[in-house]
Design an enzyme around this catalytic site. Structure first.
Site, PDB file in Angstrom:
ATOM      1  N   GLU A 156       0.837  -1.196   0.000  1.00 14.54           N
ATOM      2  CA  GLU A 156       0.000   0.000   0.000  1.00 14.54           C
ATOM      3  C   GLU A 156       0.875   1.251   0.000  1.00 14.54           C
ATOM      4  OE1 GLU A 156      -3.759  -1.511   2.693  1.00 14.54           O
ATOM      5  OE2 GLU A 156      -1.924  -0.924   3.742  1.00 14.54           O
ATOM      6  N   CYS A 157       0.698   2.115  -0.979  1.00 12.48           N
ATOM      7  CA  CYS A 157       1.287   3.450  -1.035  1.00 12.48           C
ATOM      8  C   CYS A 157       2.817   3.435  -0.908  1.00 12.48           C
ATOM      9  CB  CYS A 157       0.659   4.348   0.034  1.00 12.48           C
ATOM     10  SG  CYS A 157       0.893   6.118  -0.266  1.00 12.48           S
ATOM     11  N   GLY A 158       3.343   3.598   0.307  1.00 11.58           N
ATOM     12  CA  GLY A 158       4.793   3.562   0.466  1.00 11.58           C
ATOM     13  C   GLY A 158       5.384   2.254  -0.008  1.00 11.58           C
ATOM     14  N   LEU A 160       4.216   0.502  -2.503  1.00 11.71           N
ATOM     15  CA  LEU A 160       4.277   0.652  -3.965  1.00 11.71           C
ATOM     16  C   LEU A 160       5.525   1.409  -4.375  1.00 11.71           C
ATOM     17  CD1 LEU A 160       3.129   0.843  -6.908  1.00 11.71           C
ATOM     18  CD2 LEU A 160       1.889   2.877  -6.138  1.00 11.71           C
ATOM     19  N   GLY A 188      -0.539  -0.696  -4.822  1.00 12.03           N
ATOM     20  CA  GLY A 188      -1.299   0.475  -5.257  1.00 12.03           C
ATOM     21  C   GLY A 188      -1.294   1.530  -4.175  1.00 12.03           C
TER      22      GLY A 188
END
Length: 473
Positions: free
Chosen positions: A334-336, A338, A435
């Site tokens: 998730e986020c970081g 990615l 993502g």
């Protein structure tokens, strides 16, 4: 479960808007009551990881996020009481303004959460350059929704005795709301801010809570605050299990990348994985040389940009991650996460090599590239979600993939939010899904079981000496 009668003193600290001072007041109350010998269970309304971490440190408890968009009303109520029962005080910090929600009806607002939990409200008001008008504001808050139990106000950033006296006298003359505290302007913010809000505790060297608690003790009526909390009514009703489905299959080991670079995780996500049969093994992308002996990996969000030099310098870990992804190990990021799984990260004019799983460059900008709630539909086969599943989550990222043309397809069709590209989020390689969507397991109950099942497929293939296949639900 049978009907229950549950009690717990509780208050929700709300603000007139972002920056009112509700976080400082919440932290001060949490530490002051904790030092007084009370067992304080802290909660953060909304999806925010950073404020929740500070509340955990102040209260010396694991803070739980309560978000009406990510979770249903029943799930919120069950989660609150599962954490609050047995505590001397449940302290909830709201977010944004008291009545601010995702629409004109105020859906998902702090006020709606207070009504759901029958929780008295204390409002924190920034009084900079305001006197008698503050009484009109408080009166408006109480009249706007009479079902919201506003019991007190803490006046913040007051200038001096004359300013304070006019504020107190006006509010007490024109409203029935008790002035619980009058805080002076602080010379400096005890917890500095930066582009994603308050900085993390990992980057703040001194303990600010003694000074914050002292400020509350000196300038607020803590006994009155506690009396308001103790006036909250009991809960009469049935509570369901947070994790009703039984775990299936043998236990698996799931690695959790958790250090100063990646630490945005909900405790409930860990609990859901354990309930699904996973043993969680933490490791560091900064300090360790390889992923430990696990069957899958979970990578949350965080601040990889501020620690990009250290992540780039640990070439052994980057190679370990890349090799395991190519071998078919399930990864959920998730986020970081990615950003770490991308080819490179651009921050402050410097390009840092990352693990290179995806042919993407993420660049950090000065303004948010995605911020708010997300809702998506799973539009492509993957190891973690069945097709057409509706996914709820949130995003808050200053980075963006600047070479998105290298992605041939996405896993999520975004209906609300930005994601990696307008209307799209989630990239997949082998059994690695990454993502910008942050997800809460209680709002997406199939995730943990599917994650553990994918880990079992990988483990069984490895034990049999086979290459793990691409897992597609």
């Amino acid at each position: 479960m049978p009907a229950s009668v549950l009690t717990c003193p509780r208050i929700l600290v709300a603000g007139l808007g972002g920056g009112s001072g509700k976080t400082i007041v919440s932290l001060g109350l949490a530490r002051a009551f904790t030092e007084h010998g009370l067992s304080v269970q802290a909660f953060k309304k909304g999806p925010d990881y950073i404020d929740a971490k500070w509340l955990s440190l102040a209260s010396r408890s694991d803070t739980t996020n309560l978000d009406p968009f990510l979770l249903s009303s029943d799930a919120l109520r069950n989660l609150f009481w599962s954490r609050a029962r047995g505590a001397d005080l449940a302290l909830l910090e709201g977010n944004r303004g008291l009545y601010d929600g995702k629409d004109v009806e105020g859906s998902c607002s702090s006020a709606e959460l207070a009504k759901l939990l029958n929780c008295p409200v204390i409002v924190v008001a920034d009084c900079t350059k305001v006197t008698r008008t503050m009484a009109a504001i408080i009166l408006g808050l109480t009249a706007f929704d009479p079902l919201v139990d506003i019991r007190g106000v803490v006046l913040n950033r007051t200038a001096g005795c004359r300013h304070q006296n006019i504020l107190r006298d006006s509010i007490e003359k024109y409203t029935d709301v008790k002035v619980l505290g009058i805080l002076p302007k602080l010379a400096e913010n005890p917890i500095p801010e930066r582009h994603m809000g308050l900085i993390s505790d990992a980057e703040h060297e001194r303990d600010p809570f003694a000074a914050i608690a002292g400020c509350l003790r000196d300038n607020a009526d803590l006994d009155a605050c506690l009396a308001i909390a103790r006036s909250a009514p009991a809960f009469h009703g049935e509570l369901a299990s947070l994790y009703p489905t039984a775990s299936a299959g043998k236990s698996v080991r799931i690695g959790v990348a958790r250090d100063a670079a990646l630490w945005f995780y909900y405790q409930e996500n860990f609990e859901a994985l354990r309930h699904a049969g996973a043993e969680l093994v933490e490791f560091s992308l900064l300090e360790d040389s390889a992923v430990p002996d696990v069957d899958a990996v979970y990578m949350g969000g965080g601040f990889p940009e501020t620690l990009a030099q250290g992540l780039a310098a640990n070439a052994a870990m980057r190679e370990s991650v890349r090799g395991l992804v190519h071998a078919g190990m399930p990864f959920y990021a998730e986020c970081g996460g990615l950003m770490y799984l991308s080819r490179e990260l651009l921050y402050g004019g410097v390009c840092y090599p990352m693990s290179g799983v995806f042919p993407l460059t993420t660049k950090v900008f000065e303004k948010p590239q995605g911020h708010g709630y997300m809702s998506s539909v799973v539009s492509a086969p993957n190891p973690f979600y069945v097709g057409s599943t509706r996914l709820t989550g949130h995003e808050f990222h200053y980075s963006r993939c600047i070479d998105i043309e290298n992605v041939s397809s996405f896993v999520f069709k975004v209906e609300r939010g930005q994601g990696m590209a307008k209307g799209c989020d989630g990239v997949l390689f082998r059994n690695c899904l990454a993502g910008y969507t942050h997800m809460h397991a209680l709002g997406n109950p199939s995730w943990a079981g599917n994650f553990a099942a994918a880990a079992r497929v990988y483990r069984d293939a490895r034990l049999a000496g086979h290459l793990c296949p691409d897992i597609r639900l």
